[in-house]
Design a protein around this motif. Structure first.
Motif, PDB file in Angstrom:
ATOM      1  N   ASN A 224       0.836  -1.215   0.000  1.00 10.72           N
ATOM      2  CA  ASN A 224       0.000   0.000   0.000  1.00 10.72           C
ATOM      3  C   ASN A 224       0.871   1.266   0.000  1.00 10.72           C
ATOM      4  O   ASN A 224       0.438   2.314   0.487  1.00 10.72           O
ATOM      5  CB  ASN A 224      -0.950   0.002   1.193  1.00 10.72           C
ATOM      6  CG  ASN A 224      -0.214  -0.107   2.514  1.00 10.72           C
ATOM      7  OD1 ASN A 224       1.006   0.012   2.568  1.00 10.72           O
ATOM      8  ND2 ASN A 224      -0.945  -0.344   3.597  1.00 10.72           N
ATOM      9  N   LYS A 225       2.080   1.159  -0.548  1.00 11.59           N
ATOM     10  CA  LYS A 225       3.009   2.289  -0.540  1.00 11.59           C
ATOM     11  C   LYS A 225       2.663   3.338  -1.587  1.00 11.59           C
ATOM     12  O   LYS A 225       3.069   4.499  -1.468  1.00 11.59           O
ATOM     13  CB  LYS A 225       4.442   1.784  -0.773  1.00 11.59           C
ATOM     14  CG  LYS A 225       4.941   0.804   0.285  1.00 11.59           C
ATOM     15  CD  LYS A 225       4.888   1.423   1.668  1.00 11.59           C
ATOM     16  CE  LYS A 225       5.420   0.457   2.727  1.00 11.59           C
ATOM     17  NZ  LYS A 225       5.303   1.014   4.093  1.00 11.59           N
ATOM     18  N   MET A 226       1.915   2.953  -2.642  1.00 10.66           N
ATOM     19  CA  MET A 226       1.573   3.904  -3.693  1.00 10.66           C
ATOM     20  C   MET A 226       0.068   3.867  -3.945  1.00 10.66           C
ATOM     21  O   MET A 226      -0.401   3.351  -4.958  1.00 10.66           O
ATOM     22  CB  MET A 226       2.347   3.590  -4.977  1.00 10.66           C
ATOM     23  CG  MET A 226       3.865   3.701  -4.831  1.00 10.66           C
ATOM     24  SD  MET A 226       4.756   3.319  -6.355  1.00 10.66           S
ATOM     25  CE  MET A 226       4.169   4.660  -7.411  1.00 10.66           C
ATOM     26  N   PRO A 227      -0.744   4.358  -2.982  1.00  6.76           N
ATOM     27  CA  PRO A 227      -2.210   4.290  -3.126  1.00  6.76           C
ATOM     28  C   PRO A 227      -2.721   5.183  -4.257  1.00  6.76           C
ATOM     29  O   PRO A 227      -2.152   6.241  -4.538  1.00  6.76           O
ATOM     30  CB  PRO A 227      -2.707   4.773  -1.762  1.00  6.76           C
ATOM     31  CG  PRO A 227      -1.618   5.660  -1.266  1.00  6.76           C
ATOM     32  CD  PRO A 227      -0.333   5.050  -1.751  1.00  6.76           C
ATOM     33  N   ALA A 228      -3.798   4.745  -4.874  1.00  2.61           N
ATOM     34  CA  ALA A 228      -4.455   5.565  -5.892  1.00  2.61           C
ATOM     35  C   ALA A 228      -5.540   6.431  -5.274  1.00  2.61           C
ATOM     36  O   ALA A 228      -6.043   7.351  -5.915  1.00  2.61           O
ATOM     37  CB  ALA A 228      -5.065   4.661  -6.971  1.00  2.61           C
ATOM     38  N   ALA A 229      -5.941   6.120  -4.025  1.00  2.00           N
ATOM     39  CA  ALA A 229      -6.980   6.885  -3.332  1.00  2.00           C
ATOM     40  C   ALA A 229      -6.625   6.944  -1.856  1.00  2.00           C
ATOM     41  O   ALA A 229      -5.748   6.224  -1.368  1.00  2.00           O
ATOM     42  CB  ALA A 229      -8.360   6.236  -3.542  1.00  2.00           C
ATOM     43  N   ASP A 230      -7.323   7.793  -1.111  1.00  2.00           N
ATOM     44  CA  ASP A 230      -7.063   8.013   0.308  1.00  2.00           C
ATOM     45  C   ASP A 230      -7.211   6.703   1.092  1.00  2.00           C
ATOM     46  O   ASP A 230      -8.285   6.102   1.097  1.00  2.00           O
ATOM     47  CB  ASP A 230      -8.040   9.064   0.844  1.00  2.00           C
ATOM     48  CG  ASP A 230      -7.736   9.439   2.296  1.00  2.00           C
ATOM     49  OD1 ASP A 230      -6.775   8.888   2.853  1.00  2.00           O
ATOM     50  OD2 ASP A 230      -8.453  10.283   2.843  1.00  2.00           O
ATOM     51  N   LEU A 231      -6.147   6.280   1.759  1.00  2.00           N
ATOM     52  CA  LEU A 231      -6.182   5.026   2.519  1.00  2.00           C
ATOM     53  C   LEU A 231      -7.099   5.097   3.723  1.00  2.00           C
ATOM     54  O   LEU A 231      -7.497   4.064   4.268  1.00  2.00           O
ATOM     55  CB  LEU A 231      -4.763   4.661   2.974  1.00  2.00           C
ATOM     56  CG  LEU A 231      -3.812   4.178   1.874  1.00  2.00           C
ATOM     57  CD1 LEU A 231      -2.401   4.054   2.420  1.00  2.00           C
ATOM     58  CD2 LEU A 231      -4.262   2.855   1.293  1.00  2.00           C
ATOM     59  N   ASN A 232      -7.458   6.296   4.190  1.00  2.00           N
ATOM     60  CA  ASN A 232      -8.309   6.446   5.369  1.00  2.00           C
ATOM     61  C   ASN A 232      -9.787   6.533   5.033  1.00  2.00           C
ATOM     62  O   ASN A 232     -10.619   6.659   5.925  1.00  2.00           O
ATOM     63  CB  ASN A 232      -7.888   7.698   6.150  1.00  2.00           C
ATOM     64  CG  ASN A 232      -6.477   7.594   6.680  1.00  2.00           C
ATOM     65  OD1 ASN A 232      -6.090   6.547   7.178  1.00  2.00           O
ATOM     66  ND2 ASN A 232      -5.688   8.657   6.556  1.00  2.00           N
ATOM     67  N   ASP A 233     -10.130   6.512   3.743  1.00  2.00           N
ATOM     68  CA  ASP A 233     -11.530   6.603   3.328  1.00  2.00           C
ATOM     69  C   ASP A 233     -11.996   5.227   2.877  1.00  2.00           C
ATOM     70  O   ASP A 233     -11.614   4.745   1.811  1.00  2.00           O
ATOM     71  CB  ASP A 233     -11.670   7.612   2.181  1.00  2.00           C
ATOM     72  CG  ASP A 233     -13.123   7.861   1.802  1.00  2.00           C
ATOM     73  OD1 ASP A 233     -14.003   7.143   2.329  1.00  2.00           O
ATOM     74  OD2 ASP A 233     -13.390   8.773   1.001  1.00  2.00           O
ATOM     75  N   PRO A 234     -12.842   4.526   3.678  1.00  2.00           N
ATOM     76  CA  PRO A 234     -13.255   3.156   3.316  1.00  2.00           C
ATOM     77  C   PRO A 234     -14.084   3.082   2.038  1.00  2.00           C
ATOM     78  O   PRO A 234     -14.183   2.033   1.433  1.00  2.00           O
ATOM     79  CB  PRO A 234     -14.072   2.710   4.540  1.00  2.00           C
ATOM     80  CG  PRO A 234     -14.524   3.972   5.190  1.00  2.00           C
ATOM     81  CD  PRO A 234     -13.445   4.986   4.945  1.00  2.00           C
ATOM     82  N   LEU A 235     -14.679   4.196   1.608  1.00  2.00           N
ATOM     83  CA  LEU A 235     -15.539   4.170   0.428  1.00  2.00           C
ATOM     84  C   LEU A 235     -14.745   4.082  -0.877  1.00  2.00           C
ATOM     85  O   LEU A 235     -15.313   3.743  -1.918  1.00  2.00           O
ATOM     86  CB  LEU A 235     -16.434   5.414   0.413  1.00  2.00           C
ATOM     87  CG  LEU A 235     -17.411   5.549   1.591  1.00  2.00           C
ATOM     88  CD1 LEU A 235     -18.201   6.832   1.469  1.00  2.00           C
ATOM     89  CD2 LEU A 235     -18.349   4.353   1.641  1.00  2.00           C
ATOM     90  N   VAL A 236     -13.464   4.411  -0.846  1.00  2.00           N
ATOM     91  CA  VAL A 236     -12.678   4.408  -2.088  1.00  2.00           C
ATOM     92  C   VAL A 236     -11.535   3.400  -2.040  1.00  2.00           C
ATOM     93  O   VAL A 236     -10.619   3.466  -2.861  1.00  2.00           O
ATOM     94  CB  VAL A 236     -12.130   5.821  -2.384  1.00  2.00           C
ATOM     95  CG1 VAL A 236     -13.257   6.788  -2.669  1.00  2.00           C
ATOM     96  CG2 VAL A 236     -11.272   6.331  -1.231  1.00  2.00           C
ATOM     97  N   GLN A 237     -11.553   2.476  -1.075  1.00  2.00           N
ATOM     98  CA  GLN A 237     -10.472   1.494  -0.983  1.00  2.00           C
ATOM     99  C   GLN A 237     -10.419   0.561  -2.183  1.00  2.00           C
ATOM    100  O   GLN A 237      -9.376  -0.027  -2.473  1.00  2.00           O
ATOM    101  CB  GLN A 237     -10.599   0.693   0.312  1.00  2.00           C
ATOM    102  CG  GLN A 237     -10.303   1.497   1.573  1.00  2.00           C
ATOM    103  CD  GLN A 237      -8.976   2.205   1.493  1.00  2.00           C
ATOM    104  OE1 GLN A 237      -7.930   1.584   1.362  1.00  2.00           O
ATOM    105  NE2 GLN A 237      -9.005   3.521   1.550  1.00  2.00           N
ATOM    106  N   TRP A 238     -11.542   0.426  -2.897  1.00  2.00           N
ATOM    107  CA  TRP A 238     -11.538  -0.453  -4.070  1.00  2.00           C
ATOM    108  C   TRP A 238     -10.548   0.032  -5.123  1.00  2.00           C
ATOM    109  O   TRP A 238     -10.007  -0.760  -5.910  1.00  2.00           O
ATOM    110  CB  TRP A 238     -12.939  -0.535  -4.675  1.00  2.00           C
ATOM    111  CG  TRP A 238     -13.461   0.780  -5.210  1.00  2.00           C
ATOM    112  CD1 TRP A 238     -14.149   1.721  -4.537  1.00  2.00           C
ATOM    113  CD2 TRP A 238     -13.301   1.281  -6.554  1.00  2.00           C
ATOM    114  NE1 TRP A 238     -14.443   2.791  -5.333  1.00  2.00           N
ATOM    115  CE2 TRP A 238     -13.944   2.543  -6.599  1.00  2.00           C
ATOM    116  CE3 TRP A 238     -12.705   0.792  -7.703  1.00  2.00           C
ATOM    117  CZ2 TRP A 238     -13.989   3.323  -7.758  1.00  2.00           C
ATOM    118  CZ3 TRP A 238     -12.754   1.558  -8.860  1.00  2.00           C
ATOM    119  CH2 TRP A 238     -13.385   2.802  -8.882  1.00  2.00           C
ATOM    120  N   LYS A 239     -10.254   1.326  -5.151  1.00  2.00           N
ATOM    121  CA  LYS A 239      -9.303   1.862  -6.122  1.00  2.00           C
ATOM    122  C   LYS A 239      -7.865   1.435  -5.803  1.00  2.00           C
ATOM    123  O   LYS A 239      -7.011   1.421  -6.696  1.00  2.00           O
ATOM    124  CB  LYS A 239      -9.391   3.386  -6.153  1.00  2.00           C
ATOM    125  CG  LYS A 239     -10.720   3.921  -6.661  1.00  2.00           C
ATOM    126  CD  LYS A 239     -10.707   5.449  -6.719  1.00  2.00           C
ATOM    127  CE  LYS A 239     -12.028   5.995  -7.238  1.00  2.00           C
ATOM    128  NZ  LYS A 239     -12.036   7.480  -7.303  1.00  2.00           N
TER     129      LYS A 239
END
Length: 451
Positions: free
Chosen positions: A423-438
């Motif tokens: 998870n070192k290069m996330p495409a979306a905010d790691l703290n927002d559960p609604l966008v973890q699918w990205k």
């Protein structure tokens, strides 16, 4: 409240029970300690009054707070949740008359504000959101015993006419017992709850249904039962994990030489069952053919890329045989300008390709077949659920699954490079559960390799 030896004894027993639970950590693998707070309503439950008076009774605000102990009985399935909370309960009575004779009651009010210490024992069934998720939905039920800790009665009354003065007083000296106008030192309820657990935070709805009465009305001697309903938040402050004790070797009884005849066992020091040139007495892997350099065990493959460490120039990084076990060098500048990239997504905690993923990877196959000079880099990513090591392994597996599918169309594996980024290069905010699918993805970049 007057001194009551019976109440004092019950409170001491409750304290002793809580202390005992704190001392029993070694019996259960995991124990969580925390705090809770909540608010809701309390009101009378199924009490016998004339129909004309029933609507005069209403609920009162209720608040509670205390400490919790959560013991794991079956991991990720069943917990024993214990809470000791200070709880304010009660009800309101309001009577209003439009007409009446002189000196008869015009308006009257009676409010109970009673304080209890509730000891709640709940068995909770958990339903996890994923195989490695720490979040869950739970439902539970169990008994509650309430100990009277004080309180007050607020009484107001005024009369028709002017000969009697209005009454407005507060009674803080509650009488305990089982007769009219008295409060029982303890009463019992049954609790039900349901809610969600997110890491260390729990949020749930709870209701306490009374099993016994707590008070008798002084006028009609009607027994009152109080019910509560509200929402509670609990937070874990500390988690105790039981340490596994190492197994002790079994004690053998000492016997005399004349008691038993012990056969003499001769060890063949030259035996070599796996034929690797290392005698069994010195072989760390006696059943597997290996080499003397590694104590009779096979040559290891630390990075799991199929190239053993003796031939791998990048022991800790997965690579390809054509590059001596190292990853293919990628021209970053060329990727940014002359590269075609694709993305496939994955379910939480899984590394299984979905239908739409196959369609995307088929496009990668067509590009690679159309131009033999093209290579592909598969970069695996994860969300923030789980440990760093688990995320690294999962992202590596996702990238490998995608590359294996492309290779199954007779694409040379030397043209495919796998990178594990966790998870070192996330495409979306790691703290927002609604966008973890990205973030649960594999990025495939196809470009012409530089020589």
């Amino acid at each position: 409240m007057p001194h009551n030896p019976h109440l004092k004894l019950l409170c001491n027993k409750a304290f002793a029970a809580i202390l005992l639970l704190f001392c029993c950590n070694s019996l259960i693998a995991q124990t969580k300690y925390g705090v809770l707070a909540g608010a809701g309503k309390s009101s009378l439950f199924k009490f016998a009054v004339p129909p004309a008076d029933y609507n005069c009774y209403s609920s009162a605000s209720s608040y509670w707070g205390g400490i919790t102990i959560n013991k794991t009985l079956i991991k990720n399935e069943v917990d024993l949740f214990i809470a000791a909370a200070y709880n304010k309960k009660g009800y309101k009575y309001l009577l209003q008359k439009e007409t009446g004779t002189n000196n008869s009651i015009k308006d009257s009010g009676f409010t109970q504000k009673i304080n209890y210490v509730d000891l709640n024992l709940n068995l909770r069934k958990k339903f996890m959101f994923g195989e490695e998720s720490t979040n869950s939905f739970f439902a539970g039920t169990g008994p509650v015993v309430s100990f009277l800790a004080g309180g007050k009665e607020e009484i107001q009354a005024d009369y028709f006419g002017s000969s009697l003065t209005p009454v407005d007083k507060t009674n803080s000296k509650l009488t305990t017992g089982s007769g009219p106008g008295k409060y029982k030192p303890t009463f019992f309820s049954w609790s039900i709850c349901a809610g969600f657990e997110f890491n260390n935070l729990s949020l749930y709805i709870n209701a306490n249904i009374p099993l016994t009465d707590y008070f008798q009305d002084a006028r009609d001697a009607v027994k009152h039962k109080v019910k509560t309903f509200g929402i509670t938040a609990a937070y874990t402050l500390y988690t105790h994990q039981k340490r596994e004790k190492p197994e002790r070797p079994e004690k053998t009884k000492k016997t005399k030489d004349h008691d038993i005849n012990i056969p003499v066992v001769t060890i063949d020091t030259l035996a070599d069952r796996d034929g690797d040139g290392v005698a069994d007495v010195h072989d760390k892997c006696p059943g597997i053919k290996g080499s003397a350099k590694y104590g009779g065990c096979p040559v290891p493959d630390t990075d799991g890329d199929g190239i053993n460490d003796d031939d791998d120039q990048c022991i800790t990084v997965a690579g390809v045989a054509a590059n001596h076990g190292c990853p293919v060098k990628v021209d970053t500048a060329k990727i940014n300008t002359d590269t075609t990239c694709f993305i496939v997504y994955f379910e939480p905690g899984k590394s299984i390709l979905k239908t739409e993923a196959f369609e995307t990877l088929d496009k990668v196959v067509k590009l690679l077949k159309a131009n033999p000079k093209l290579v592909a880099v598969f970069k695996g990513h994860t969300d923030n659920v789980g440990s760093q090591e688990a995320n690294y392994n999962r992202s590596l597996l996702r990238a490998s699954v995608s590359a294996d599918y492309v290779a199954s169309f007779y694409i040379d594996k030397n043209r495919l490079t796998i990178l594990s980024l966790g998870n070192k290069m996330p495409a979306a905010d790691l703290n927002d559960p609604l966008v973890q699918w990205k973030n649960r993805r594999v990025e495939i970049c196809v470009f012409e390799a530089t020589k």
